[in-house]
Design an enzyme around this catalytic site. Sequence first.
Site, PDB file in Angstrom:
ATOM      1  N   TYR A  94     -69.342  22.982  19.945  1.00 28.77           N
ATOM      2  CA  TYR A  94     -68.171  22.103  19.918  1.00 28.77           C
ATOM      3  C   TYR A  94     -68.506  20.710  20.441  1.00 28.77           C
ATOM      4  CZ  TYR A  94     -63.070  21.270  20.051  1.00 28.77           C
ATOM      5  OH  TYR A  94     -61.791  20.815  19.827  1.00 28.77           O
ATOM      6  N   HIS A 304     -71.666  31.361  29.533  1.00 27.40           N
ATOM      7  CA  HIS A 304     -71.728  30.548  28.315  1.00 27.40           C
ATOM      8  C   HIS A 304     -72.941  29.627  28.437  1.00 27.40           C
ATOM      9  CE1 HIS A 304     -69.329  29.654  24.732  1.00 27.40           C
ATOM     10  NE2 HIS A 304     -69.717  28.402  24.847  1.00 27.40           N
TER      11      HIS A 304
END
Length: 321
Positions: A94, A304
Amino acid sequence: MPSVDMPLKELKKYKGINPKPADFDKYWEAALQELESQDLNPQLIPADFKVPHAECFDLYFTGVGGSRIHARYARPANASPDTKHPAILHFHGYTGETPPWSELMSWTSAGYSVFALDSRGQGGLSEDRGGVSGTTWRGQIIRGLSDSPEKLLFRQIFLDTVALARIAFDSPEVDENRVGALGGSQGGALTLACAALEPRIKRAAPRFPFLCDYKRVWELDLGEKAYEELQYFFRKFDPCHEREEEIFTTLGYIDLQFLAPRIKAKVLLATGLMDTICPPSTQFAMYNRIKATKEMIVYPDFGHEDIPDFDDKTYEFMMGL
């Protein structure tokens, strides 16, 4: 076993809580018809990056809505229709952009072509012509949320992945029966979207995929970083959550858990149980709906972040194309 979410035993059964729009399938069939009518007009421009073993190009094509989309395309040197070879579709995280050419060379060295997409409106060279009413600030999940569902930006980005795949399939040097897709976070989401909407994809290797089970993210109070725009949208436009069901139902059009049953590719997925950006339950909500051959590798102590072990497993997995 450590976790920031529900126990692993429960994760393996979890099917998500975000509402699904009643016309979900019609919505995506209409989207694919729109793409079918779009003249992609692909153009290859030789890149400045030069190496002996590969040919590198800037690839441009026209996506839905008229935005000119950029991708990097690298193929083995002296590739020809007489010696067709497999191809990889690469999708970035992203707000990011395509990886540097050098990072793509491991594929061309193995005799693969690689197509790396610049998601529209993010860090790369792709256009984003916009054209929506309502806020366009603080994120792309919410872009178009105050307009019609057809204006959701991730609808257009999902279709861009399909367009790129079709260009790859149509490349005379590519074996159309040996095309795979991969990426992490948003790239994992786009990998899944591409495999769901383009059934010819044979292998998909998403890592901790984004864009799954939005309402679960909200209920976990993890609407931060990648998902912080959800908090912004409610605070600014629906502070008492009077439209909560409507908003999450609209987001359901771009929720990967509902596209997952369409996937026909063989799937290898990684998730970290300490992931506070894309919570494990949201990933399992999607994974548990995949009907194709699949495997999830669970990393209990990882969040993450880069998982080198999975990078190697992904490479080996794609060598099976």
